[in-house]
Enzyme design. Structure first.
Site, mmCIF file in Angstrom:
data_model
loop_
_atom_site.group_PDB
_atom_site.id
_atom_site.type_symbol
_atom_site.label_atom_id
_atom_site.label_comp_id
_atom_site.label_asym_id
_atom_site.label_seq_id
_atom_site.Cartn_x
_atom_site.Cartn_y
_atom_site.Cartn_z
ATOM 1 C CD1 TRP A 101 -2.104 -2.305 1.556
ATOM 2 C CD2 TRP A 101 -2.930 -1.217 -0.212
ATOM 3 N NE1 TRP A 101 -3.045 -3.116 0.959
ATOM 4 C CE2 TRP A 101 -3.570 -2.474 -0.111
ATOM 5 C CE3 TRP A 101 -3.283 -0.377 -1.261
ATOM 6 C CZ2 TRP A 101 -4.556 -2.885 -1.031
ATOM 7 C CZ3 TRP A 101 -4.250 -0.779 -2.165
ATOM 8 C CH2 TRP A 101 -4.872 -2.016 -2.044
ATOM 9 C CG ASP A 171 -3.219 4.031 4.000
ATOM 10 O OD1 ASP A 171 -4.213 3.873 4.745
ATOM 11 O OD2 ASP A 171 -3.069 3.425 2.920
ATOM 12 C CE LYS A 195 -8.387 -1.914 4.059
ATOM 13 N NZ LYS A 195 -8.583 -3.190 3.386
HETATM 14 N N1 PMP Z 1 -4.473 1.468 2.035
HETATM 15 C C1 PMP Z 1 -4.498 0.307 2.729
HETATM 16 C C2 PMP Z 1 -3.609 0.166 3.927
HETATM 17 C C3 PMP Z 1 -5.344 -0.722 2.319
HETATM 18 O O1 PMP Z 1 -5.348 -1.871 2.992
HETATM 19 C C4 PMP Z 1 -6.172 -0.537 1.189
HETATM 20 C C5 PMP Z 1 -7.162 -1.582 0.716
HETATM 21 N N2 PMP Z 1 -7.021 -2.833 1.097
HETATM 22 C C6 PMP Z 1 -6.088 0.679 0.494
HETATM 23 C C7 PMP Z 1 -5.240 1.652 0.955
HETATM 24 C C8 PMP Z 1 -6.901 0.926 -0.747
HETATM 25 O O2 PMP Z 1 -8.222 1.074 -0.434
HETATM 26 P P1 PMP Z 1 -9.376 1.121 -1.557
HETATM 27 O O3 PMP Z 1 -9.590 -0.260 -2.015
HETATM 28 O O4 PMP Z 1 -10.529 1.707 -0.798
HETATM 29 O O5 PMP Z 1 -8.907 2.025 -2.641
#
Ligand code: PMP
Length: 360
Positions: A101, A171, A195
Site C-alpha cells: 500500500w 495511511d 476494514k
Molecule cells: N491502504 C491500505 C492500507 C489498504 O489496505 C487498502 C485496501 N485494502 C487501500 C489503501 C486501498 O483502499 P481502496 O480499495 O478503498 O482504494
C-alpha cells in the site's frame, strides 16, 4: 443461518450489535418513517447523523479543533492522489515503502510529481519496518508518507519516523481506531473504513486546517480537500448509509471504553495467535516479531498444497477468508476490532488440530 468467524482483510467483520441495530432501524430511522438509505443528505435527520458521527470520532481519537474531519468517496486509493495534490504544493514528497500500500501511494505520487522513496523494506519482502530515526529527507520535501499498518504484509510501525520537521502523512486504513494515536503528530491521516469501521465506500481524512490549500488551479473540485472541508462533507451526495454505519461503530467503540480498551483487547487477541505461531512446528509467522501487526496476521506452512488444504478445511469449519493475498500466498487472519477473541481461539484450536493431524 449461523454467522461464521470472518477473517477477511476488508470489507470485513462488523460488530453484531451494530448490524442488529442497523437492521432494527432499517425501515424507520428514529420515527422518520424511512431508512437512512432513503433520506435526503440535506435533511435534518441526516445532518444529525453526520454531525454526531464526526463528534464521536473526534472524541474517540481526541482530534484537536484545528484539524478537519472529512468523509469522502472514491476509494482510499484515490487519496493517494488527493494527498499529493493537496499537501505537496512544491510537488515533492518523500515516501517510506514498507509494503504493497505504501508502494502504491508512492507510485501514484510519482505520476503527479517528484516523489522519492527514502527507505524501504523490499530487500526482505516487506517483513519488517526499516529504521526511521535518521532518514535522508529532502530539505524541500513537502511531507513524509507512511502506511502505518500494511494490510497485506502484516507489519506495523512501532515508532513513527523522525520527519525532521516535515509533515507526516499516514495511511491508517487497516489500523484505524484499533488503538489510540496522537493526532497532533500527523499533518494528515487517511483511512478507508471498510476494514475496521464500516461498509466500503467511505474514507475518512483528518487533516490539519493550515495545510489545506485555498487555491488549487487545475485540480478538479472534488479532489480539493477544501471543497469538503468548507461544506462539512456535504458538497455533493455523500455515502449516507456508510457514514451512518460508521457512526454506529463509533458509538460501539465508545461503549466498550474507547481506544485504550480497544487496544488492550486487540493486543490480547493477537497474542493468542502469535504465541501459537511461535510454538508451532507447522505454521510460522512471516513478520519480524517487533513489527508484527495486531490487525493483519499472515502465516504460512511453507508448502503451498498444505496451505490450500488448510484454507479449504478451515472454511468448511466456519473460519472464513483465511486465504492470504494473491500477491503473497499462504494465509492471513485479519483480526479487526469486531473479531471476538473467541474467533481467534477457535482458529488456534483448529490450527492445533490440523498440525497434529499432519504430524501423524
Ligand atoms: N491502504 C491500505 C492500507 C489498504 O489496505 C487498502 C485496501 N485494502 C487501500 C489503501 C486501498 O483502499 P481502496 O480499495 O478503498 O482504494
Amino acid at each position: 443461518m449461523a454467522r461464521v468467524f470472518n477473517f477477511s482483510a476488508g470489507p470485513a467483520v462488523l460488530p453484531e450489535e451494530v448490524l442488529s441495530r442497523a437492521s432494527s432501524e432499517m425501515l424507520d430511522w428514529h420515527g422518520t418513517g424511512m431508512s437512512v438509505m432513503e433520506m435526503s443528505h440535506r435533511s435534518k435527520a441526516f445532518k444529525e447523523i453526520i454531525e454526531t458521527a464526526e463528534a464521536d470520532l473526534r472524541e474517540l481519537m481526541g482530534i484537536p479543533d484545528n484539524y478537519k474531519v472529512l468523509f469522502v468517496q472514491g476509494g482510499d486509493s484515490l487519496l493517494f492522489d488527493s494527498v499529493f495534490l493537496n499537501l505537496a504544493p512544491h510537488k515533492k514528497a518523500d515516501y517510506i515503502v514498507t509494503g504493497n500500500w505504501s508502494n502504491k501511494a508512492f507510485k501514484e505520487a510519482q505520476v503527479l510529481g517528484d516523489a522519492q522513496c527514502i527507505a524501504s523494506s523490499k530487500d526482505k519482502n516487506f517483513t519488517y519496518v526499516p529504521d526511521v530515526s535518521d532518514l535522508p529527507i529532502r530539505d524541500d520535501a513537502d511531507y513524509v508518507y507512511i502506511c502505518q499498518n500494511e494490510t497485506i504484509h502484516g507489519t506495523r510501525y512501532v515508532d513513527l519516523p523522525n520527519t525532521k520537521g516535515k509533515e507526516l502523512v499516514s495511511d491508517q486504513s487497516s489500523m484505524f481506531l484499533s488503538e489510540p494515536v496522537d493526532v497532533t503528530k500527523f499533518g494528515c491521516i487517511h483511512a478507508g473504513v471498510q476494514k475496521n469501521v464500516g461498509p466500503a465506500g467511505v474514507q475518512v481524512v483528518i487533516v490539519r486546517e493550515d495545510l489545506i490549500p485555498d487555491d488549487m488551479p487545475g485540480v478538479p473540485t472534488l479532489l480539493r480537500f477544501k471543497t469538503q472541508a468548507d461544506a462539512g462533507s456535504l458538497y455533493d451526495t455523500p455515502n449516507c448509509w456508510g457514514i451512518y454505519v460508521c457512526g454506529l461503530v463509533f458509538k460501539w467503540l465508545k461503549a466498550r471504553g474507547g481506544l485504550e480498551a480497544t487496544k488492550e483487547y486487540n493486543e490480547a487477541k493477537a497474542k493468542v495467535l502469535y504465541d501459537y505461531l511461535d510454538e508451532s512446528k507447522l505454521f510460522k509467522s512471516t513478520v519480524e516479531p517487533k513489527y508484527r501487526s495486531i490487525m493483519n496476521v499472515p502465516f504460512v506452512t511453507g508448502d503451498a498444497d498444505l496451505d490450500a488444504e488448510f484454507i479449504a478445511e478451515s472454511t468448511a469449519a466456519g473460519l472464513a477468508n483465511l486465504k492470504g493475498h494473491r500477491s503473497v500466498g499462504g494465509m492471513r487472519a485479519s483480526i479487526y476490532n469486531a473479531m471476538p477473541i473467541e474467533g481467534v481461539q477457535k482458529l488456534v484450536e483448529f490450527m492445533k488440530d490440523f498440525e497434529t493431524k499432519h504430524q501423524a
